[in-house]
Structures are given as structure tokens and as C-alpha cells.
Design a protein around this motif. Structure first.
Motif, PDB file in Angstrom:
ATOM      1  N   PHE A 310     -37.809 -16.012 -21.329  1.00  0.00           N
ATOM      2  CA  PHE A 310     -38.476 -14.788 -21.783  1.00  0.00           C
ATOM      3  C   PHE A 310     -38.395 -13.714 -20.688  1.00  0.00           C
ATOM      4  N   LEU A 311     -38.502 -14.146 -19.436  1.00  0.00           N
ATOM      5  CA  LEU A 311     -38.369 -13.210 -18.309  1.00  0.00           C
ATOM      6  C   LEU A 311     -36.977 -12.559 -18.325  1.00  0.00           C
ATOM      7  N   ARG A 312     -35.971 -13.359 -18.618  1.00  0.00           N
ATOM      8  CA  ARG A 312     -34.601 -12.820 -18.674  1.00  0.00           C
ATOM      9  C   ARG A 312     -34.471 -11.770 -19.786  1.00  0.00           C
ATOM     10  N   ALA A 313     -35.142 -12.037 -20.919  1.00  0.00           N
ATOM     11  CA  ALA A 313     -35.105 -11.072 -22.025  1.00  0.00           C
ATOM     12  C   ALA A 313     -35.769  -9.767 -21.585  1.00  0.00           C
ATOM     13  N   VAL A 314     -36.873  -9.885 -20.809  1.00  0.00           N
ATOM     14  CA  VAL A 314     -37.557  -8.700 -20.273  1.00  0.00           C
ATOM     15  C   VAL A 314     -36.595  -7.941 -19.352  1.00  0.00           C
ATOM     16  N   GLU A 315     -35.890  -8.683 -18.510  1.00  0.00           N
ATOM     17  CA  GLU A 315     -34.939  -8.050 -17.577  1.00  0.00           C
ATOM     18  C   GLU A 315     -33.798  -7.355 -18.332  1.00  0.00           C
ATOM     19  N   GLU A 316     -33.349  -8.000 -19.425  1.00  0.00           N
ATOM     20  CA  GLU A 316     -32.291  -7.389 -20.236  1.00  0.00           C
ATOM     21  C   GLU A 316     -32.783  -6.049 -20.789  1.00  0.00           C
ATOM     22  N   ALA A 317     -34.014  -6.043 -21.287  1.00  0.00           N
ATOM     23  CA  ALA A 317     -34.580  -4.799 -21.827  1.00  0.00           C
ATOM     24  C   ALA A 317     -34.676  -3.739 -20.729  1.00  0.00           C
ATOM     25  N   MET A 318     -35.104  -4.145 -19.524  1.00  0.00           N
ATOM     26  CA  MET A 318     -35.213  -3.197 -18.408  1.00  0.00           C
ATOM     27  C   MET A 318     -33.852  -2.579 -18.084  1.00  0.00           C
ATOM     28  N   THR A 319     -32.819  -3.432 -18.029  1.00  0.00           N
ATOM     29  CA  THR A 319     -31.471  -2.930 -17.721  1.00  0.00           C
ATOM     30  C   THR A 319     -31.018  -1.932 -18.780  1.00  0.00           C
ATOM     31  N   GLU A 320     -31.269  -2.263 -20.046  1.00  0.00           N
ATOM     32  CA  GLU A 320     -30.828  -1.364 -21.120  1.00  0.00           C
ATOM     33  C   GLU A 320     -31.576  -0.033 -21.068  1.00  0.00           C
ATOM     34  N   VAL A 321     -32.861  -0.084 -20.660  1.00  0.00           N
ATOM     35  CA  VAL A 321     -33.620   1.162 -20.520  1.00  0.00           C
ATOM     36  C   VAL A 321     -33.025   1.987 -19.376  1.00  0.00           C
TER      37      VAL A 321
END
Lengths: 342, 342
Positions: A310-321
Motif C-alpha cells: 500500500f505504501l508503494r501505491a502511495v509512492e506511485e501516486a506521489m510520483t504521478e502528482v
């Protein structure tokens, strides 16, 4: 960007807030510029936060949601009847500008349907697509899409997916001029169905896209393409087949070594290594899958995700932002469409 | 049946007669009731036979063919221009009753197109399908079809595949009342595309078929179905993905153990075992794939088949002849269609 705010649907997934809340706290401790809004059942979230000695702050807010989208809920039911669900409220936060992106481990169909209605598609995009990164022989990821958002796709949809995937590979994986391929059942021009053949012709005549031709299933993981495009039926079966194969192999290895004491000792020693490799086989457990083609960012974490996943999914969202992926996709689509109309 | 005659296209496959002829000789030594007609370039076949101290006999005849279908030849070119090829002559032997079945490791598209024209489909079958057996967790095989004979399939075609696959599982794998499933992107009724949903309705209302519902990609290898039906695009990508994943895993294990001397020793000891398991992942290398729905039996061996794999394809053809698979499919189709029309 001074700080970055994500709305987390804490109630989604098999483990709900027991995984999403600790993952959220971990993300906040790692990324100083991150602000989170935890959407879900306030008392439950607070209890788990207290267990981790965390409390509400400017960076960690809670938005209470009375409803939860269940894994078995039909998308249209969720859209019409679950307007106070954690998933819907998290998407609303993005729509009204209070969060930059949304992460959910909940019901994929409901998330896609709600996201399309609440966040709208980009101009030039008919249908959003679900995409994830898979490992390859070269160590670089390959983006496979669509993973099931669209069971049937016409050539225009496949073409749009190729443009969107190309931007993602460029912006998130840092690939310059990403190689885009179509998944097919042969590499000759005459192979496949009409949709794929027409999409190939569209891509061949688009200079903004580095289209490299067809790839077959056995070459998905070879590293010869950065983006592989197919319809959601094929992509979903392909992704899930990789999971099935990994499980079968683990089972067969277990059966095989059972009969051999020496092998039993050896496999015990190799077990952790093998398990790690097999787990990589379904990377959407780890990176999450992005819903591309919307005006805002939505990352879908696997329903069975653990804290790290789930942390990785959060990081993916951060990168896309940070990379402003939707804006870049919009710009690329406009330039491609403009060129096509000239 | 006193004896059983197979026509072998010896020129097909990556290794041609260097694999097919030794495999043929091995088959003759194992099966006393087997007669073979080796179709291909007579001098080459004779040279290889001599190297193995074999000569022509009543059980081992040669039919000279002047042409060879190449792997890259288009199906229609092969059909129209290669009427004297080893593949075509082998099919002709079956059509005119001189052989009970044909085995080829050649160009799949050409074999399917030629077989359909030369051998004709059974009454009630619109399109033949390619099928192979995959391993499962339970040790029993699962038949996956279509593997690429038909890139697009309507619900009628999927329904016919289900009937044909059911007969094959019963007759060749010895399953009574085989469980037939449709491959889909979810297990709920609303999932998938129109063709699959309509095929499900057709199968649900057919008492002769033990239809058990939808399966997803990750459950293909679970053993919960004996036959899994999908269109040729999905089946081909699925089969080839299993091969790609096996290759990636071998590569990743090799990379991973390179960095660890202990693991290097251990993996060396486990190597044979792992390799065997991985090879099973593409069983059409081993059993061959059958072309179902024709009036006669055609087995397609993998292009890269070795002697053992080609021998297995020969054995598959023998079993299908002994069990009279085409006749059984025809009878089952007639009873199903009769019932539907009542």
C-alpha cells in the motif's frame, strides 16, 4: 509544489484500515512534504492511530465516511447508492481540489466507475485504462494496459492507451522515447483481430509515438518494449495468468522437493529468494495499478496489499502528482490529435 | 483396430527431419501396431534413416514431397501454391484414407488452413479449434482452447469449443462428466464481453455439458476445471505468457544466485528439477496441440519440439485415433444440437 496531499480510501481492500492506516503513518514519516486525508470510519481509524501513537495533525486529517464499498458491490450500485462511502468521499476530495490524488485498495470496478463520473476523462479520451508495471529480463519495467477497465476495445481506444502509456513510461519510469508495442498472437502484419490491426495502422502513422510493432505473450517480459497495449480482457487474463503460474510453480517445487530430503534442505535455504521472485510476478501487489485517462490521479492498490504494497501505491501516486501525469497526457493527446487532423 | 497408420510431415518444425525421423523410428520400436508414412524429401529422410540403421518396410514408408511449407509462409499462399508440400501430402493421405491421422511440427496457420480445406469440419462445427493440455495443482490436466486458430470468436464458436473440449477430456484424459469453464475477467455474471456472456447462457441451458461457470486467469492451473474455453487471441496470449514467465523466472533465479556463492551451489543442485518444472509450463512442447472439429485427426507438435516432444505428439495422435475422437465429437454435437432444436 510545497506540499502534496493524497486522499486515502482507508476502508478498501481485504484488510481495510489495519493495513492502510499503518501504511499511511509510514508514508508520513518518510516524506516530509506529504499530507494525507484518511477517509473512512473515524473511530476505527483513531483506534489504529492510537495503537501507533499517532494523532491528528495538519498533515494527517481524518474524514469520516459512513459507508464502505464492499468487494462484491456492483459498480452501478456503488455509484448510485454509496455516495457517502470512503471511496466516493476520497474521490470527491480530489474533484474539489482538496487532494492531489486518491489511493484505494477497494473494489476495482466500483473505483473505475466512480472515478470516471466524479473526476471525468481528459479531452480526447473515451475510456480510462488500468495500467501496471511488470518486471522484465533487462530490469526495466514494462507497462501493460488495459488490465480490465474495458472488456472490449476498438482501435481508437487501443490507440489512446498507447499514447497514455507512452507518457507514463516517459514521466514515471524516466524512459525517453518509450517503445510502444501492441500485444498480438503473431508478429506478422496479418495476425490478430481487426481492432489490433487498425490500431497498428493508427500508431504507424503517428510520429509522436515510438511504435515498434506487435509482441507475443512470450516476449512481454523480454524488455523489448516499454509499453504493451491490449484490450482489458486480454490484459486482465494475462496479469492473472502470471499470478496463477507463480502459484503453480511454487506448488510444484514444493511437491517435487517433498520426495527428496536433500532437495528439501536446499529448497528451504532458497525459499525466501524464490518467494521474493514469485511475488514480483504480480507487481500490482506492490506498485499498484494506475487509472489513466482521467483529469486527476487515481492509484488502485491490490485488494490483498500489505503495508509495504500500500505504501508503494502511495509512492506511485506521489510520483504521478509530481510529474503531473494527467496534464502531460492531455498535452500529448492534443498534439497527436492535432497532427492527425492536419 | 489391427494397425494404426499415421502420416508424419517430417519437414516441419525448426529441426525438420533431424528430429522427426528419429522420433518416428522410436515410435515404431515402442508401438508394434503402428505404421508410419514419412512425408518429405526422400533423400534426406533416407540418409537420416541409414544413420539410425533403419530401412523402408511395410511399417515404415516414405512419400516424397518436393515442397516444404516454411514457418513464414502465409496460410493462403501455402494452400494455393504448396500443393506438393510435405504438409499438404500428409493431410491428403488422411483425406483419402491411407492414414488415420497426421502429425506436423510445421507452420500452425498453414496447417490449420490446409486441414480445414482438405479434411473439412464436422457437421455443426463452424471453425476448428486448437487445444492443448496444461498442468494443474491436482496433477490432472486442463484443456485450454482455442489457442490461436480463431483470433475472434462469437458465442456459437465458444459453445462448440466447449462441446469439443468436453469430449476430448472424456476420451483422452478419461474424465467422466468433465467440468467445462469459460475464461473470463471475473466470476460474476455481469463480467466480460458479450460473446462470453452469451456463450455462458448457451452452456447453462445444455444438460449434456457440465458447465461450471467462469474462471479467471489465476485459476487456470488450480484444477477446478477440466476444460477452459476462450477465443484464440486470449488463449494464444495466455499460453505464450506462461512460456514468457517461465523464462523470466529462470533468468531472475540465475541473476539472483549469481550474487550469492551458497545459493549458487544450491541452485546448481536444484537446477535439473527446476528446469523440468519450467519446461512443463509449455506443455504443447510435449504433448502437441490437437486441431479439433475436423473430420479427421491432426496433431500439431511445437515448432521447436525435440525427439521426445515429437514422439509425444505421435502418441497423442494414436490415442485420438484409438478413441475415435472426431466421431465422438460429431455424435455429441448432434445430440446437443438436437436437444437445442427441441
Amino acid at each position: 509544489m510545497n506540499h502534496l496531499t493524497l486522499a486515502l480510501d482507508t476502508m478498501g481492500g481485504d484488510h481495510g484500515p489495519h493495513v492502510t492506516v499503518p501504511a499511511a503513518l509510514q508514508a508520513l514519516s518518510v516524506y516530509a512534504n506529504l499530507h494525507l486525508i484518511l477517509v473512512g470510519d473515524r473511530p476505527t481509524i483513531l483506534t489504529i492511530m492510537r495503537q501507533h501513537r499517532a494523532s491528528e495533525s495538519e498533515r494527517l486529517r481524518i474524514l469520516h465516511a459512513e459507508q464502505v464499498v464492499q468487494m462484491g458491490d456492483k459498480p452501478l450500485h456503488a455509484l448510485r447508492r454509496l455516495k457517502h462511502s470512503s471511496m466516493r468521499l476520497a474521490l470527491d476530495l480530489v474533484a474539489n481540489g482538496q487532494a492531489h490524488a486518491c489511493v484505494s485498495a477497494g473494489n476495482t470496478g466500483a473505483l473505475m466507475t466512480m472515478a470516471k463520473v466524479v473526476l471525468k476523462t481528459l479531452p480526447g479520451v473515451d475510456r480510462p485504462a488500468l495500467v501496471t508495471a511488470l518486471p522484465t529480463m533487462t530490469g526495466d519495467p514494462v507497462y501493460l494496459m488495459d488490465l480490465g477497465a474495458n472488456a472490449s476495445c476498438d482501435s481508437q481506444a487501443l490507440f489512446q492507451f498507447a499514447v497514455m502509456g507512452s507518457v507514463l513510461a516517459e514521466q514515471v519510469a524516466g524512459k525517453s522515447n518509450p517503445r510502444v508495442a501492441l500485444l498480438n498472437i503473431g508478429t506478422e502484419e496479418i495476425k490478430g483481430n481487426d481492432q489490433v490491426q487498425q490500431a497498428a495502422r493508427l500508431l504507424q502513422s503517428t510520429p509522436h509515438i515510438n511504435y515498434t510493432g506487435y509482441v507475443e505473450g512470450d516476449r512481454i517480459f523480454s524488455g523489448e518494449a516499454d509499453v504493451i497495449v491490449c484490450d482489458g480482457f486480454v490484459g486482465n487474463v494475462t496479469l492473472k495468468t502470471t499470478e496463477g503460474i507463480a502459484r503453480l510453480l511454487m506448488h510444484q517445487i514444493a511437491q517435487s522437493v517433498k520426495r527428496n530430503p536433500l532437495a528439501r534442505c536446499l529448497s528451504w535455504l532458497l525459499k525466501g529468494r524464490l518467494k521474493k521472485l514469485f511475488l514480483q510476478m504480480n507487481p500490482d501487489h506492490y506498485n499498484g495499478a494506475s487509472l489513466l485517462g482521467l483529469r486527476h490521479i487515481v492509484v488502485k492498490s491490490h485488494g490483498n496489499a500489505d503495508e509495504l504494497a500500500f505504501l508503494r501505491a502511495v509512492e506511485e501516486a506521489m510520483t504521478e502528482v509530481q510529474r503531473q501525469v494527467p496534464g502531460k497526457i492531455e498535452a500529448r493527446l492534443q498534439s497527436v490529435l492535432l497532427e492527425k487532423s492536419c
